[in-house]
Design a protein around this motif. Structure first.
Motif, PDB file in Angstrom:
ATOM      1  N   PRO A  79       0.850  -1.327  -0.298  1.00 54.59           N
ATOM      2  CA  PRO A  79      -0.273   0.269   0.012  1.00 54.59           C
ATOM      3  C   PRO A  79       0.657   1.523  -0.177  1.00 54.59           C
ATOM      4  O   PRO A  79       0.553   2.087  -1.069  1.00 54.59           O
ATOM      5  N   GLU A  80       1.606   1.012   0.780  1.00 50.15           N
ATOM      6  CA  GLU A  80       2.863   2.481   0.510  1.00 50.15           C
ATOM      7  C   GLU A  80       3.252   2.939  -0.692  1.00 50.15           C
ATOM      8  O   GLU A  80       3.578   4.067  -0.614  1.00 50.15           O
ATOM      9  N   ALA A  81       3.645   2.070  -1.790  1.00 47.32           N
ATOM     10  CA  ALA A  81       4.590   1.854  -2.732  1.00 47.32           C
ATOM     11  C   ALA A  81       3.179   3.140  -3.631  1.00 47.32           C
ATOM     12  O   ALA A  81       3.255   3.334  -4.499  1.00 47.32           O
ATOM     13  N   ARG A  82       2.084   2.088  -3.316  1.00 46.92           N
ATOM     14  CA  ARG A  82       0.507   2.688  -4.180  1.00 46.92           C
ATOM     15  C   ARG A  82       0.459   3.712  -3.466  1.00 46.92           C
ATOM     16  O   ARG A  82       0.334   4.888  -4.551  1.00 46.92           O
ATOM     17  N   LYS A  83       0.804   4.347  -2.304  1.00 42.43           N
ATOM     18  CA  LYS A  83       0.532   5.646  -1.962  1.00 42.43           C
ATOM     19  C   LYS A  83       2.065   6.465  -2.365  1.00 42.43           C
ATOM     20  O   LYS A  83       1.917   7.777  -3.234  1.00 42.43           O
ATOM     21  N   SER A  84       2.713   6.354  -2.749  1.00 39.81           N
ATOM     22  CA  SER A  84       4.391   6.555  -3.740  1.00 39.81           C
ATOM     23  C   SER A  84       3.856   7.188  -4.543  1.00 39.81           C
ATOM     24  O   SER A  84       3.735   8.278  -5.580  1.00 39.81           O
ATOM     25  N   ALA A  85       3.817   6.546  -5.594  1.00 40.46           N
ATOM     26  CA  ALA A  85       3.243   6.191  -7.297  1.00 40.46           C
ATOM     27  C   ALA A  85       1.385   7.391  -7.085  1.00 40.46           C
ATOM     28  O   ALA A  85       1.963   8.233  -7.835  1.00 40.46           O
ATOM     29  N   GLU A  86       0.650   7.415  -6.282  1.00 37.98           N
ATOM     30  CA  GLU A  86      -0.499   7.949  -6.463  1.00 37.98           C
ATOM     31  C   GLU A  86       1.081   9.531  -6.141  1.00 37.98           C
ATOM     32  O   GLU A  86       0.142  10.686  -6.454  1.00 37.98           O
ATOM     33  N   TYR A  87       1.169   9.792  -5.195  1.00 33.96           N
ATOM     34  CA  TYR A  87       1.755  11.117  -5.282  1.00 33.96           C
ATOM     35  C   TYR A  87       2.862  11.911  -6.050  1.00 33.96           C
ATOM     36  O   TYR A  87       2.600  12.674  -6.430  1.00 33.96           O
ATOM     37  N   ILE A  88       3.460  10.784  -6.870  1.00 37.01           N
ATOM     38  CA  ILE A  88       4.295  10.959  -8.592  1.00 37.01           C
ATOM     39  C   ILE A  88       2.264  11.470  -9.319  1.00 37.01           C
ATOM     40  O   ILE A  88       2.839  12.527  -9.989  1.00 37.01           O
ATOM     41  N   ALA A  89       1.877  10.660  -9.376  1.00 40.97           N
ATOM     42  CA  ALA A  89       0.568  10.776 -10.414  1.00 40.97           C
ATOM     43  C   ALA A  89       0.154  12.227 -10.231  1.00 40.97           C
ATOM     44  O   ALA A  89      -0.219  13.088 -10.641  1.00 40.97           O
ATOM     45  N   ALA A  90       0.346  13.051  -8.742  1.00 41.51           N
ATOM     46  CA  ALA A  90      -0.383  14.019  -8.627  1.00 41.51           C
ATOM     47  C   ALA A  90       0.360  14.982  -9.087  1.00 41.51           C
ATOM     48  O   ALA A  90      -0.101  16.679  -9.466  1.00 41.51           O
ATOM     49  N   GLU A  91       1.403  14.958  -8.414  1.00 46.36           N
ATOM     50  CA  GLU A  91       2.407  16.376  -8.781  1.00 46.36           C
ATOM     51  C   GLU A  91       3.091  15.986 -10.489  1.00 46.36           C
ATOM     52  O   GLU A  91       3.231  17.166 -11.138  1.00 46.36           O
ATOM     53  N   PHE A  92       2.821  14.546 -11.234  1.00 50.18           N
ATOM     54  CA  PHE A  92       2.694  15.224 -12.961  1.00 50.18           C
ATOM     55  C   PHE A  92       1.683  16.102 -12.816  1.00 50.18           C
ATOM     56  O   PHE A  92       2.120  16.922 -13.473  1.00 50.18           O
ATOM     57  N   GLN A  93       0.079  15.393 -12.566  1.00 47.63           N
ATOM     58  CA  GLN A  93      -0.466  16.739 -13.035  1.00 47.63           C
ATOM     59  C   GLN A  93      -0.468  18.145 -12.756  1.00 47.63           C
ATOM     60  O   GLN A  93      -0.846  19.000 -13.578  1.00 47.63           O
ATOM     61  N   ASN A  94      -0.407  18.441 -11.499  1.00 44.63           N
ATOM     62  CA  ASN A  94       0.131  19.689 -11.155  1.00 44.63           C
ATOM     63  C   ASN A  94       1.189  20.651 -12.551  1.00 44.63           C
ATOM     64  O   ASN A  94       1.194  21.527 -12.233  1.00 44.63           O
ATOM     65  N   ALA A  95       2.397  19.296 -12.813  1.00 46.04           N
ATOM     66  CA  ALA A  95       2.950  20.056 -13.193  1.00 46.04           C
ATOM     67  C   ALA A  95       2.376  20.624 -14.701  1.00 46.04           C
ATOM     68  O   ALA A  95       3.286  20.462 -15.784  1.00 46.04           O
ATOM     69  N   GLU A  96       1.821  20.031 -14.922  1.00 47.14           N
ATOM     70  CA  GLU A  96       0.379  20.154 -16.534  1.00 47.14           C
ATOM     71  C   GLU A  96       0.951  19.025 -17.500  1.00 47.14           C
ATOM     72  O   GLU A  96       0.957  19.251 -19.001  1.00 47.14           O
ATOM     73  N   LEU A  97       1.624  18.298 -17.107  1.00 51.24           N
ATOM     74  CA  LEU A  97       1.457  16.372 -17.275  1.00 51.24           C
ATOM     75  C   LEU A  97       0.143  15.689 -18.197  1.00 51.24           C
ATOM     76  O   LEU A  97      -0.394  15.834 -17.775  1.00 51.24           O
ATOM     77  N   GLN A  98       0.869  15.043 -18.880  1.00 52.06           N
ATOM     78  CA  GLN A  98      -0.579  14.869 -19.380  1.00 52.06           C
ATOM     79  C   GLN A  98      -0.904  13.116 -19.230  1.00 52.06           C
ATOM     80  O   GLN A  98       0.665  13.158 -19.399  1.00 52.06           O
ATOM     81  N   THR A  99      -1.658  12.844 -19.385  1.00 58.38           N
ATOM     82  CA  THR A  99      -1.856  10.934 -19.975  1.00 58.38           C
ATOM     83  C   THR A  99      -1.088  10.855 -20.989  1.00 58.38           C
ATOM     84  O   THR A  99      -1.670  11.166 -22.063  1.00 58.38           O
ATOM     85  N   PRO A 100      -0.397   9.901 -20.963  1.00 54.84           N
ATOM     86  CA  PRO A 100       0.143   9.095 -22.979  1.00 54.84           C
ATOM     87  C   PRO A 100      -1.036   8.956 -23.744  1.00 54.84           C
ATOM     88  O   PRO A 100      -2.396   8.198 -22.510  1.00 54.84           O
ATOM     89  N   SER A 101      -0.951   9.386 -24.635  1.00 60.82           N
ATOM     90  CA  SER A 101      -2.043   8.476 -25.643  1.00 60.82           C
ATOM     91  C   SER A 101      -2.259   6.816 -25.719  1.00 60.82           C
ATOM     92  O   SER A 101      -1.432   5.904 -25.731  1.00 60.82           O
ATOM     93  N   GLY A 102      -3.664   6.679 -25.189  1.00 61.79           N
ATOM     94  CA  GLY A 102      -3.633   5.268 -25.546  1.00 61.79           C
ATOM     95  C   GLY A 102      -3.753   4.361 -24.049  1.00 61.79           C
ATOM     96  O   GLY A 102      -4.370   2.843 -24.095  1.00 61.79           O
ATOM     97  N   ILE A 103      -3.463   5.242 -23.084  1.00 61.69           N
ATOM     98  CA  ILE A 103      -4.214   4.843 -21.408  1.00 61.69           C
ATOM     99  C   ILE A 103      -4.525   6.019 -20.721  1.00 61.69           C
ATOM    100  O   ILE A 103      -4.593   7.294 -20.888  1.00 61.69           O
ATOM    101  N   ASP A 104      -5.742   5.368 -19.746  1.00 61.21           N
ATOM    102  CA  ASP A 104      -6.353   6.987 -19.553  1.00 61.21           C
ATOM    103  C   ASP A 104      -6.050   7.130 -18.242  1.00 61.21           C
ATOM    104  O   ASP A 104      -6.784   7.921 -17.176  1.00 61.21           O
ATOM    105  N   SER A 105      -5.095   6.771 -17.687  1.00 56.54           N
ATOM    106  CA  SER A 105      -4.448   7.341 -16.134  1.00 56.54           C
ATOM    107  C   SER A 105      -2.933   7.568 -16.023  1.00 56.54           C
ATOM    108  O   SER A 105      -2.596   7.131 -17.581  1.00 56.54           O
ATOM    109  N   PHE A 106      -2.276   7.805 -15.230  1.00 52.09           N
ATOM    110  CA  PHE A 106      -0.582   7.991 -14.888  1.00 52.09           C
ATOM    111  C   PHE A 106      -0.585   6.936 -14.355  1.00 52.09           C
ATOM    112  O   PHE A 106       0.896   6.682 -14.601  1.00 52.09           O
ATOM    113  N   TYR A 107      -0.833   5.761 -14.737  1.00 55.89           N
ATOM    114  CA  TYR A 107      -0.174   4.458 -14.075  1.00 55.89           C
ATOM    115  C   TYR A 107       0.150   3.488 -14.981  1.00 55.89           C
ATOM    116  O   TYR A 107      -1.406   3.398 -15.934  1.00 55.89           O
ATOM    117  N   GLN A 108       0.334   2.601 -15.483  1.00 57.18           N
ATOM    118  CA  GLN A 108       0.512   1.960 -16.141  1.00 57.18           C
ATOM    119  C   GLN A 108       1.208   0.073 -15.676  1.00 57.18           C
ATOM    120  O   GLN A 108       1.896   0.709 -14.747  1.00 57.18           O
TER     121      GLN A 108
END
Length: 672
Positions: free
Chosen positions: A131-160
Motif C-alpha cells: 500500500p505504501e508503494a501505491r501511495k508513493s505512486a499516487e503522490y508522483i501522479a499528483a505531482e505530474f498533474q500539478n506540473a501540467e503533464l498529460q496522460t500518454p495517448s492510449g492509457i486513461d490514467s498516469f498509471y501503467q
C-alpha cells in the motif's frame, strides 16, 4: 570587465563558438549566440548565462541561424537576426519578440519536500506491491498533474499496471515423517521443519537419507563432501554454512548459499535437501522468504531443527559427525531411516505501477525523449538489504527518492517550457527496480508509444549524495554525440567520470538492450546503501540542484537536436568482481522480470564470448556445461565453477526449440 579595463573575467568555456554578447537590463546576465548545442557546429541559437558563467539557458530552438540579440531598455522586448523563414539560402532578417520570464529555475525546496515524503517512515520503504508503494505512486501522479503533464495517448490514467510474483507462503500440504523398523514419527510444520522459499513442490515416500557434510564441492580448495558417497535417489542432510563456520571472509563463503547446495545435490541425483544447524546456538528454522528470483531449486528443500537430526542419527545407530581435521567432515548413510515428505508453496501475485507523465512537442512529432527514475525500495528488509537486521524500515532516501524527486522537478521545469519543446518528453517513475527492473522491463515489452520512437533514455538512480562535485555518468558510449554534449554542458564544473557501458544495475539497461541511447546519472555509493540509515537528512540538496541543472541542460539539447542521437553498441568491457566471485566472463544480461524455468536473457554484450557463440537476447539458458539450469542462481554457480579458456556447451531455448552452442570463456578483468 570593468570600463577601465580591470576585472577581466571569462564567462563561457564550452568549447563552442560564442559571440555577439549583450547585457540583459538587470546587469546580471548576458545573452549571446552559440553553436554549443549543435554537434555539427553549423547552427547557432541564442543563450542566456549569468555573468559568473553559471546557469546557461537556451533561448531559441529553431534549426536556422539566430544571432546578434539586443534588449530594449525595459527588458520587455528582444530583437535579433535570423535565417528563419528565409526564401533563399543566406537570407537574414530582423525579428522582434516579447521577453517573458515567468518560468522558475530548479527549486531546492520542492526537491526536499519530495524526498522527505517518499523517504518518510510512513512510506515504510516503498516495497513494490505494498500500500505504501501505491501511495508513493499516487503522490508522483499528483505531482505530474500539478506540473501540467498529460496522460500518454492510449492509457486513461498516469498509471501503467503490471503483475509480478510478490511473495511466498505455505500451501495446503507440507509434511515430514521419519520411519524406522521400530518407530514412526510425524513432525510439526513451523516447529520442527519449514520449506525454504525456493523449494520445489514435491512428494517423497520412504526415501533413504544420507549425511552430506556441508554439501560443498570446491575443487580449487581440494574439498568435496560428496567424494566418497552416492546420493542418487536419496535425501541429502547437510549442515548450513561451511568448514570455517559462517565467516563471510572465508574462502568457502561463496559455497554457503543453500541454493548452491541444492543445485549440487540435485545435479548428483538427490531427491531433496534438508539443512540443519551445526550447533545448538544456531538452531533456528530458516524463515520462509522470497529472494531475488522466484525460480525453484528443482528439488524440495527444507530447514529442520537439530533435534530431528540428532533423533535420526541415533535411530541409524551412528554418531554425530565430528571433524577428523579442521576442514573435513565424514559423509555417511543413515541406515534404516526413511523419510517421507510433501512440500507445497504458493507464489503470491501482486500488482504495481509505472507512473507516466507526457509532455507533447509544440509541433506534432513521434520522436520522444524518456526521463526515468525508480520509486520503489526495500520495504522493511528483503533480498538485497545489507543490514544485519530486517523488519526495520529502509527509507531509501538516496536510493531512489532522490532520483524521483529529480524526475518530478524536471517534469515541473519542462512543464513550464512546453511551448519550446521540439520533441515529446515522457517522464516515467518505474516500479519494481529493486526486484529486477520489473517495471522498466514491462514498459519496454508493453510500450505506450512505439519503442522505435524513443530517441534516448535518461535515468537518475541515486543522485542525492554529491561529494567533492563528483558525478558518474553511465552510457556515454551509446551515442557518438554524448561525450561532447556532456562536456560542453558542464556549467556547474562537476568532476564527471564517464562510463561508456549502456548496461548497468538500473532501469536504463533494458532500454539499451532495445538499441536506444542511454545516459545514467549517479552520485556514487556510500555506507548507507541498502541500509535503514539511508535517510532524508543525509541528502545533499544543493548538490542535487547542481546535478538537475546539468541533466536539464542535457535534456534541452537532446530535444532540440537537428536529428536524433545515433545509437552505438558499446564494445564489451567486462566489469570486475571481488574476492570469491567469477573468474570467467561470458557477457550475458539476465532478464529478471521473466518467471521461467532457466535464465531468460535481456541481451548479450557486444563483442562478448556469448555474442561470438551466437547467444541472443531472448534466449532461455536451460543447460550450461552439462548442468541443468533452473534459475539464475544455478547459472551463477555454474559460472563460478569454470576457468578462463574453458569451452562450454550452452543449451538455450529459442522459439521453443533447443539449440546447443559452444562458447569459449574469457578471463574476467581485474578490479581497476
Amino acid at each position: 570587465m570593468n570600463a577601465d579595463g580591470t576585472g577581466v573575467q571569462q564567462v563561457t568555456r564550452n568549447g563552442a563558438a560564442n559571440f555577439c554578447p549583450y547585457f540583459h537590463p538587470d546587469g546580471k546576465r548576458i545573452i549571446f549566440a552559440s553553436n554549443v548545442n549543435d554537434p555539427g557546429k553549423r547552427n547557432f541559437d541564442l543563450y542566456l548565462i549569468d555573468i559568473d558563467g553559471k546557469n546557461l539557458k537556451q533561448v531559441t530552438f529553431h534549426p536556422a541561424f539566430d544571432a546578434f540579440p539586443m534588449f530594449t531598455q525595459d527588458g520587455k522586448r528582444l530583437v535579433f537576426a535570423s535565417n528563419r523563414d528565409a526564401k533563399k539560402p543566406g537570407e537574414t532578417n530582423v525579428f522582434v519578440a516579447d521577453w517573458t520570464e515567468s518560468v522558475p529555475p530548479i527549486d531546492e525546496s520542492k526537491i526536499r519536500k519530495d524526498v522527505e515524503f517518499l523517504a518518510s517512515d510512513e512510506m515504510k520503504g516503498r516495497l513494490t506491491g505494498t500500500p505504501e508503494a501505491r501511495k508513493s505512486a499516487e503522490y508522483i501522479a499528483a505531482e505530474f498533474q500539478n506540473a501540467e503533464l498529460q496522460t500518454p495517448s492510449g492509457i486513461d490514467s498516469f498509471y501503467q499496471q503490471f503483475e509480478f510474483t510478490s511473495g511466498i507462503k505455505l500451501g495446503t500440504t507440507n509434511t515430514l515423517e521419519m520411519k524406522t523398523v521400530k518407530n514412526k514419527k510425524s513432525y510439526v510444520l513451523s516447529s520442527h521443519f519449514l520449506p525454504v522459499g525456493f523449494s520445489d513442490d514435491g512428494e517423497l515416500a520412504g526415501a533413504p537419507v544420507i549425511f552430506g557434510g556441508y554439501g560443498i564441492r570446491a575443487p580449487d580448495l581440494k574439498y568435496d563432501d560428496y567424494e566418497r558417497i552416492d546420493v542418487k535417489g536419496k535425501i541429502v542432510l547437510c549442515y548450513r554454512f561451511g568448514p570455517e563456520g559462517g565467516d563471510p571472509k572465508s574462502a568457502y563463503s561463496q559455497f554457503y548459499p543453500l541454493r548452491y547446495k541444492a543445485m549440487i545435490a540435485r545435479d548428483l541425483g538427490a531427491v531433496a535437501l534438508l539443512a540443519v544447524a551445526e550447533s545448538e546456538k544456531d538452531d533456528e528454522l530458516l524463515k520462509l522468504r522470497r529472494d531475488a528470483t522466484f525460480g525453484t531449486s528443482g528439488i524440495p528443500v527444507l530447514s529442520i531443527k537439530r533435534s530431528l537430526f540428532l533423533e535420526w542419527i541415533e535411530a541409524a545407530g551412528v554418531k554425530v559427525p565430528e571433524k577428523t581435521d579442521p576442514h573435513s567432515l565424514t559423509s555417511f548413510d543413515l541406515p534404516g531411516v526413511q523419510i517421507s515428505l510433501t512440500t507445497t508453496l504458493l507464489r503470491e501475485k501482486s500488482k504495481s505501477d509505472n507512473v507516466l507523465g507526457w509532455l507533447p512537442a509544440k509541433t506534432p512529432t513521434k520522436e520522444t525523449l524518456i526521463i526515468g527514475a525508480h520509486y520503489d525500495h526495500l520495504g522493511t528488509g528483503t533480498e538485497g538489504s545489507l543490514s544485519p537486521k530486517w523488519d526495520v524500515v529502509h527509507n531509501g532516501a538516496d536510493d531512489n527518492a532522490s532520483g524521483v524527486a529529480g524526475l518530478l522537478e524536471l517534469a515541473r521545469f519542462f512543464g513550464k517550457r512546453k511551448e519550446q519543446l521540439q520533441r515529446n518528453m515522457l517522464f516515467i517513475a518505474f516500479g519494481g527496480e529493486e526486484l529486477g527492473v520489473l517495471g522498466s522491463s514491462y514498459f519496454t515489452k508493453n510500450p505506450v508509444i512505439p519503442i522505435q520512437d524513443v530517441i534516448a533514455m535518461l535515468n537518475m538512480d541515486m543522485i542525492g549524495r554529491l561529494r567533492d562535485e563528483k558525478l558518474v555518468v553511465g552510457g556515454t558510449g551509446t551515442s557518438p554525440v554524448w561525450k561532447e554534449m556532456l562536456q560542453a554542458s558542464n556549467q556547474e564544473r562537476l568532476k564527471i567520470t564517464f562510463n561508456e557501458d549502456g548496461y548497468g544495475p538500473s532501469d536504463h539497461s533494458v532500454f539499451y538492450a532495445r538499441n536506444i541511447p542511454v545516459l545514467f546519472f549517479f552520485t556514487g555509493a556510500h555506507a548507507q546503501y541498502h541500509k535503514p540509515e539511508d535517510d532524508a537528512a543525509l541528502i545533499e540538496y544543493k548538490g542535487m540542484v547542481a546535478v538537475l541543472n546539468y541533466v536539464s541542460r542535457i535534456a534541452e539539447k537532446i530535444v532540440a537536436m537537428p536529428s536524433k542521437p545515433e545509437f552505438v553498441k558499446v564494445k564489451s568491457r567486462e566489469q570486475a568482481v571481488g574476492t570469491g566471485g567469477f573468474r570467467v566472463y561470458l557477457g550475458t544480461i539476465p532478464d529478471y522480470s521473466e518467471d521461467v524455468k532457466g535464465v531468460k536473457l535481456t541481451g548479450v554484450r557486444d563483442g562478448s564470448p556469448a555474442e561470438k557463440a551466437g547467444i541472443l537476447g531472448g534466449d532461455i539458458i536451460v543447460e550450461f556445461g552439462g548442468k541443468k539450469i533452473e534459475n539464475v542462481y544455478d547459472y551463477t554457480y555454474a559460472l563460478q565453477q569454470q576457468k578462463p579458456g574453458d569451452i562450454v556447451t550452452v543449451v538455450v531455448l529459442r522459439n521453443d526449440q533447443k539449440k546447443s552452442l559452444r562458447v569459449t570463456l574469457q578471463k574476467r578483468a581485474s578490479a581497476e
